[in-house]
Motif scaffolding. Structure first.
Motif, PDB file in Angstrom:
ATOM      1  N   VAL A 166      40.753  38.370  31.205  1.00  0.00           N
ATOM      2  CA  VAL A 166      40.212  39.091  32.364  1.00  0.00           C
ATOM      3  C   VAL A 166      41.307  39.478  33.360  1.00  0.00           C
ATOM      4  CG1 VAL A 166      38.720  38.869  34.391  1.00  0.00           C
ATOM      5  CG2 VAL A 166      37.866  38.240  32.138  1.00  0.00           C
ATOM      6  N   PRO A 167      42.214  38.569  33.756  1.00  0.00           N
ATOM      7  CA  PRO A 167      43.298  39.007  34.651  1.00  0.00           C
ATOM      8  C   PRO A 167      44.178  40.093  34.058  1.00  0.00           C
ATOM      9  CG  PRO A 167      43.127  36.617  34.640  1.00  0.00           C
ATOM     10  CD  PRO A 167      42.251  37.111  33.535  1.00  0.00           C
ATOM     11  N   VAL A 226      42.467  50.899  44.116  1.00  0.00           N
ATOM     12  CA  VAL A 226      42.729  49.458  44.011  1.00  0.00           C
ATOM     13  C   VAL A 226      42.549  48.795  45.371  1.00  0.00           C
ATOM     14  CG1 VAL A 226      44.446  47.719  43.403  1.00  0.00           C
ATOM     15  CG2 VAL A 226      44.308  49.835  42.091  1.00  0.00           C
ATOM     16  N   PHE A 259      37.187  47.612  40.395  1.00  0.00           N
ATOM     17  CA  PHE A 259      37.620  46.970  39.156  1.00  0.00           C
ATOM     18  C   PHE A 259      37.766  48.005  38.046  1.00  0.00           C
ATOM     19  CE2 PHE A 259      36.856  44.891  35.082  1.00  0.00           C
ATOM     20  CZ  PHE A 259      37.765  43.846  35.140  1.00  0.00           C
ATOM     21  N   TRP A 260      36.758  48.848  37.913  1.00  0.00           N
ATOM     22  CA  TRP A 260      36.817  49.939  36.935  1.00  0.00           C
ATOM     23  C   TRP A 260      37.206  51.219  37.679  1.00  0.00           C
ATOM     24  CZ3 TRP A 260      36.667  49.543  31.767  1.00  0.00           C
ATOM     25  CH2 TRP A 260      36.603  50.739  31.033  1.00  0.00           C
ATOM     26  N   LEU A 286      43.801  47.920  34.169  1.00  0.00           N
ATOM     27  CA  LEU A 286      42.931  48.897  34.818  1.00  0.00           C
ATOM     28  C   LEU A 286      43.475  49.298  36.189  1.00  0.00           C
ATOM     29  CD1 LEU A 286      39.396  47.457  33.952  1.00  0.00           C
ATOM     30  CD2 LEU A 286      40.550  49.422  32.914  1.00  0.00           C
ATOM     31  N   ALA A 287      44.018  48.346  36.935  1.00  0.00           N
ATOM     32  CA  ALA A 287      44.578  48.674  38.249  1.00  0.00           C
ATOM     33  C   ALA A 287      45.798  49.576  38.130  1.00  0.00           C
ATOM     34  CB  ALA A 287      44.946  47.389  38.990  1.00  0.00           C
ATOM     35  N   ASN A 338      44.623  53.035  37.829  1.00  0.00           N
ATOM     36  CA  ASN A 338      43.844  53.502  38.968  1.00  0.00           C
ATOM     37  C   ASN A 338      44.787  54.074  40.023  1.00  0.00           C
ATOM     38  OD1 ASN A 338      41.753  53.968  40.713  1.00  0.00           O
ATOM     39  ND2 ASN A 338      40.979  51.868  40.716  1.00  0.00           N
ATOM     40  N   TYR A 381      42.346  43.323  34.271  1.00  0.00           N
ATOM     41  CA  TYR A 381      42.355  43.853  35.640  1.00  0.00           C
ATOM     42  C   TYR A 381      43.693  44.513  35.965  1.00  0.00           C
ATOM     43  CZ  TYR A 381      42.415  44.058  40.705  1.00  0.00           C
ATOM     44  OH  TYR A 381      42.534  44.495  42.002  1.00  0.00           O
TER      45      TYR A 381
END
Length: 304
Positions: A46-47, A62, A67-68, A53-54, A57, A50
Motif C-alpha cells: 500500500v505505501p 497530492v 489517493f487516486w 500514484l502520487a 499525480n 501510494y
C-alpha cells in the motif's frame, strides 16, 4: 531380505522430511497463515502504491490528499532532473558505490581465502575483529574519519574531503569487514578436495583461487557486493560531510531537495515521490538481476 523391504523404511523416512511450507502449516493454521500473509503484503504494497500514484499525480492533487489521481501525468519525472539535481547525484552514486561493491567483493574473497585455508599467528584475532567491527555504529566514526581525511590534506597535501575517491575509501572501510565475513562463512563450506585436485594438476595458488574458488563462490561474492553497494547508496551522513555539490550522491541530493521544500507555500510532493522512486530504481533493478545469486548466497553456509 527383499529389496522392497529395504526400500520401504527409506521411503517412509523421506516422506517424514519436513519442508519449509510444511513447517509453516504445522506452526499456524491455514486460514491464520493466509490472513497474516495478506496483512504483511498490504503493509508493504500500500505505501509503495501510494508513492507510485502520487508521483503520477500533480503537486496540487497530492497536497489536497488525493489517493487516486484525478488526472495522470508524468511531468514530475521530467522536472526532477532540474529541480532536484538528481542527474549528478545518481552518476556519482553509481560510480562510487559500484567501485566499492567490486573492490570489497574481490578483496573480501582474497582475504577470506587466506583466513580459511591458512593457519598463522593472529588468524583467530582477525576473525574475531571482523565480528567486532560490525557492532561499531557508523555515527561514532564520522568525526575520526573527517579528522583523518583533513589531516591528510594538511600534512601530505592530498585533497581527500570533497572527492569521490575519498568517499570510496570511507565506504570501503566499512564494507570490507562485512564482505570478508560473508566470504569466510561461505568458503568454510567448500570442500578442500577441489583445491587438492587442482594442485595435483599443477595449478598455482592464484590459479586455484581465480579458476576454482571464485566461480564456485559467485553467489556469496554477489551478496557481499550488493550489500556493499547498498551501504554507500543509502548513506547520507558520510556523503553529506565528505562531498561537495559536484560530488554529492543521490541520497544527499534527495535529502536536500526534500529539505528545501519544507515550509513552502505548495511543497512539490509529486516531484518528491518521483525522485524517491528514481533513486530506488537502481537498487530494485540490482535485486532483480541477481536474485538467484542472492538466494544461494544468503542460504549457503547456514546448513552444512
Amino acid at each position: 531380505m527383499s529389496t522392497s523391504a529395504i526400500a520401504t523404511p527409506g521411503g517412509s523416512r523421506r516422506s517424514r522430511r519436513r519442508t519449509p511450507a510444511g513447517e509453516a502449516h504445522r506452526l499456524l493454521p491455514g486460514p491464520l497463515l493466509a490472513i497474516i500473509t495478506v496483512g504483511l503484503c498490504v503493509l508493504v504494497l500500500v505505501p509503495i502504491l501510494y508513492i507510485v500514484l502520487a508521483s503520477l499525480n500533480t503537486d496540487v492533487g497530492v497536497a489536497e490528499g488525493e489517493f487516486w489521481p484525478s488526472s495522470f501525468s508524468g511531468e514530475s519525472y521530467t522536472k526532477i532532473w532540474t529541480t532536484a539535481g538528481l542527474s549528478t547525484g545518481i552518476l556519482n552514486s553509481l560510480l562510487v558505490c559500484g567501485l566499492v561493491a567490486v573492490a570489497s567483493a574481490l578483496l573480501g574473497t582474497v582475504t577470506a581465502y587466506v583466513l580459511v585455508r591458512y593457519t598463522f599467528v593472529g588468524r583467530v584475532t582477525i576473525l574475531r575483529g571482523l565480528v567486532g567491527l560490525q557492532s561499531i555504529p557508523g555515527t561514532l566514526m564520522l568525526l575520526p574519519v573527517f579528522v583523518l581525511f583533513s589531516s591528510a590534506g594538511t600534512y601530505f597535501g592530498v585533497t581527500v574531503i570533497g572527492t569521490r575517491w575519498g568517499l570510496f575509501v570511507a565506504y570501503l572501510t566499512f564494507a570490507l569487514p562485512f564482505s570478508t565475513w560473508v566470504m569466510v562463512t561461505y568458503l568454510r563450506g567448500l570442500p578442500r578436495e577441489l583445491e587438492e585436485a587442482g594442485r595435483v594438476d599443477g595449478a598455482s595458488t592464484l590459479t586455484i583461487l581465480f579458476r576454482i574458488i571464485v566461480p564456485l563462490s559467485l553467489p556469496a561474492i554477489v551478496v557481499s557486493g550488493i550489500f556493499a553497494f547498498l551501504l554507500g547508496w543509502n548513506d547520507v551522513l558520510f556523503a553529506s560531510v565528505l562531498t561537495r555539490p559536484e560530488t554529492q550522491t543521490a541520497a544527499v541530493a534527495l535529502q536536500i531537495f526534500g529539505t528545501t521544500q519544507e515550509g513552502g507555500a505548495l511543497p512539490v510532493y509529486s516531484q518528491m515521490m518521483a525522485a524517491a522512486l528514481v533513486c530506488a530504481a537502481p537498487v530494485v533493478l540490482l535485486y532483480l538481476l541477481f536474485q538467484r545469486y542472492l538466494v544461494g548466497g544468503l542460504t549457503a553456509g547456514g546448513v552444512k
